[in-house]
Design a protein around this motif. Structure first.
Motif, mmCIF file in Angstrom:
data_model
loop_
_atom_site.group_PDB
_atom_site.id
_atom_site.type_symbol
_atom_site.label_atom_id
_atom_site.label_comp_id
_atom_site.label_asym_id
_atom_site.label_seq_id
_atom_site.Cartn_x
_atom_site.Cartn_y
_atom_site.Cartn_z
ATOM 1 N N ILE A 193 0.852 -1.182 0.000
ATOM 2 C CA ILE A 193 0.000 0.000 0.000
ATOM 3 C C ILE A 193 0.899 1.247 0.000
ATOM 4 N N THR A 194 0.661 2.123 -0.925
ATOM 5 C CA THR A 194 1.513 3.304 -1.086
ATOM 6 C C THR A 194 1.372 4.262 0.097
ATOM 7 N N ILE A 195 2.528 4.746 0.554
ATOM 8 C CA ILE A 195 2.554 5.707 1.655
ATOM 9 C C ILE A 195 2.343 7.108 1.082
ATOM 10 N N GLN A 196 1.489 7.871 1.691
ATOM 11 C CA GLN A 196 1.208 9.221 1.212
ATOM 12 C C GLN A 196 1.802 10.270 2.150
ATOM 13 N N GLY A 203 5.227 24.120 -2.809
ATOM 14 C CA GLY A 203 6.480 24.290 -3.518
ATOM 15 C C GLY A 203 7.530 23.264 -3.155
ATOM 16 N N MET A 204 7.241 22.393 -2.198
ATOM 17 C CA MET A 204 8.180 21.351 -1.783
ATOM 18 C C MET A 204 7.779 20.013 -2.385
ATOM 19 N N SER A 205 8.757 19.118 -2.464
ATOM 20 C CA SER A 205 8.490 17.739 -2.895
ATOM 21 C C SER A 205 9.075 16.786 -1.847
ATOM 22 N N ALA A 206 8.448 15.614 -1.723
ATOM 23 C CA ALA A 206 8.889 14.630 -0.726
ATOM 24 C C ALA A 206 9.280 13.346 -1.430
ATOM 25 N N THR A 207 10.463 12.833 -1.078
ATOM 26 C CA THR A 207 10.947 11.570 -1.635
ATOM 27 C C THR A 207 11.054 10.546 -0.500
ATOM 28 N N PHE A 208 10.397 9.389 -0.697
ATOM 29 C CA PHE A 208 10.390 8.347 0.329
ATOM 30 C C PHE A 208 11.475 7.323 0.047
ATOM 31 N N GLU A 209 12.205 6.975 1.088
ATOM 32 C CA GLU A 209 13.176 5.884 0.951
ATOM 33 C C GLU A 209 12.446 4.566 0.718
ATOM 34 N N GLN A 210 11.274 4.434 1.362
ATOM 35 C CA GLN A 210 10.400 3.264 1.159
ATOM 36 C C GLN A 210 9.027 3.806 0.796
ATOM 37 N N THR A 211 8.531 3.409 -0.358
ATOM 38 C CA THR A 211 7.307 4.032 -0.868
ATOM 39 C C THR A 211 6.014 3.290 -0.497
ATOM 40 N N SER A 212 6.124 2.056 -0.055
ATOM 41 C CA SER A 212 4.912 1.291 0.277
ATOM 42 C C SER A 212 5.194 0.368 1.452
ATOM 43 N N LEU A 213 4.137 -0.181 1.996
ATOM 44 C CA LEU A 213 4.303 -1.117 3.115
ATOM 45 C C LEU A 213 3.130 -2.095 3.133
ATOM 46 N N ASP A 214 3.313 -3.149 3.929
ATOM 47 C CA ASP A 214 2.257 -4.142 4.135
ATOM 48 C C ASP A 214 1.533 -3.808 5.447
ATOM 49 N N VAL A 215 0.221 -3.962 5.432
ATOM 50 C CA VAL A 215 -0.601 -3.590 6.593
ATOM 51 C C VAL A 215 -1.381 -4.813 7.083
ATOM 52 N N THR A 216 -1.421 -4.952 8.396
ATOM 53 C CA THR A 216 -2.215 -6.002 9.035
ATOM 54 C C THR A 216 -3.400 -5.348 9.751
ATOM 55 N N VAL A 217 -4.608 -5.849 9.477
ATOM 56 C CA VAL A 217 -5.808 -5.331 10.130
ATOM 57 C C VAL A 217 -6.469 -6.463 10.906
ATOM 58 N N SER A 264 -1.858 -2.324 12.055
ATOM 59 C CA SER A 264 -0.430 -2.362 12.384
ATOM 60 C C SER A 264 0.377 -2.681 11.126
ATOM 61 N N SER A 265 1.678 -2.422 11.217
ATOM 62 C CA SER A 265 2.586 -2.722 10.110
ATOM 63 C C SER A 265 3.966 -2.991 10.681
ATOM 64 N N ALA A 266 4.704 -3.863 10.005
ATOM 65 C CA ALA A 266 6.085 -4.122 10.415
ATOM 66 C C ALA A 266 6.927 -2.860 10.233
ATOM 67 N N THR A 267 6.513 -2.009 9.298
ATOM 68 C CA THR A 267 7.186 -0.733 9.071
ATOM 69 C C THR A 267 6.482 0.333 9.906
ATOM 70 N N THR A 268 7.142 0.818 10.931
ATOM 71 C CA THR A 268 6.518 1.813 11.812
ATOM 72 C C THR A 268 6.959 3.240 11.498
ATOM 73 N N GLN A 269 8.079 3.395 10.785
ATOM 74 C CA GLN A 269 8.534 4.734 10.415
ATOM 75 C C GLN A 269 9.327 4.655 9.106
#
Length: 276
Positions: A193-196, A203-217, A264-269
């Motif tokens: 799932i893409t991180i927003q 006027g700024m742009s944001a670049t993600f080191e990791q662009t998506s993650l897996d989510v547990t519901v 929850s997600s294994a990726t927290t930050q």
């Protein structure tokens, strides 16, 4: 004519219970001089229960009492000493647990997506009375049946005992039953799932080191049936951040009814670089 009461002394043998004595007749006639008869305000017969394990039916003499509770001499009155017939029932007594195993009907017919979680009762045991030979064969007492068909929430109800022949209760005749019905909990995984980014300065742009993650519901099965992957929005809040690289906690936007603890997600930050 004077009413007769009963006073008992002592206690029956261990494991037995004495019902209230029944007296016949409930009154006795008093005959004598007015001055003596008017002294009588009550009468009583005394029953000694000490060590008894069997009942009886017998004649018991009546004691005449004055206003201070003192016994009056029977010789003051005409005729023989008054008496009554006392019927005393003594039964064996036993404490047994309450069996709830076959109490509920329709357990397999709860509302879709729900299951029986727990059953508790108060009290958990009951005192029963009866002939000793009958009680010796009893190890527990069942409750009357109760249907939970279609249930989707907790139930509190009163149920009566299912008593065998020859058995009676000592105490309350019903049991408070608490039936816990819960929605079936399911765990579902949603991948890539893409991180927003939210609140990025104009006027700024944001670049993600990791662009998506897996989510547990984790949620109720009915609730999860209505949840789609596009309803889950992982995001980072960039409010007030200027040019630079940051490690930011991932948060989630979820549909109404879902709480933070459901997701929850294994990726927290994630690491985010903000540039112009």
């Amino acid at each position: 004519t004077i009413p007769v009461t009963v006073q008992t002394t002592g206690s029956v043998a261990a494991g037995y219970f004495a019902n209230d004595p029944i007296i016949t007749p409930g009154v006795v006639p008093i005959d004598g001089a007015r001055v003596d008869v008017e002294k009588v305000v009550s009468s009583v017969c005394y029953i000694d229960l000490d060590g008894l394990s069997e009942g009886f039916s017998k004649s018991v003499e009546v004691v005449l009492l004055d206003i201070d509770g003192n016994a009056l001499d029977h010789n003051l009155f005409k005729g023989s000493v008054p008496s009554v017939i006392v019927d005393l029932s003594i039964l064996a007594m036993k404490t047994v647990p309450i069996d709830t195993s076959g109490m509920l009907l329709g357990v397999d017919e709860l509302a879709p997506g729900y299951e029986l979680s727990d059953i508790t009762i108060e009290p958990q045991s009951v005192e029963i009375l009866g002939e000793k030979s009958v009680l010796d064969a009893i190890s527990s007492i069942e409750l009357m049946s109760f249907s939970v068909s279609g249930a989707y929430e907790d139930i509190v109800t009163l149920l009566s005992y299912k008593l065998p022949d020859g058995v009676s209760l000592l105490g309350e005749g019903q049991v408070q039953v608490y039936i816990s019905v819960k929605e079936i909990i399911e765990v579902k995984e949603y991948e890539n799932i893409t991180i927003q980014a939210k609140n990025l300065q104009s006027g700024m742009s944001a670049t993600f080191e990791q662009t998506s993650l897996d989510v547990t519901v984790i949620a109720g099965i009915n609730q999860l049936a209505l949840l789609f992957k596009e309803d889950i929005v992982p995001y980072v809040d960039l409010d007030g951040l200027d040019i630079g690289t940051y490690t930011i906690i991932v948060k989630f936007d979820m549909p109404e009814g879902f709480l933070d603890e459901n997701v929850s997600s294994a990726t927290t930050q994630v690491t985010v670089t903000i540039s112009k």
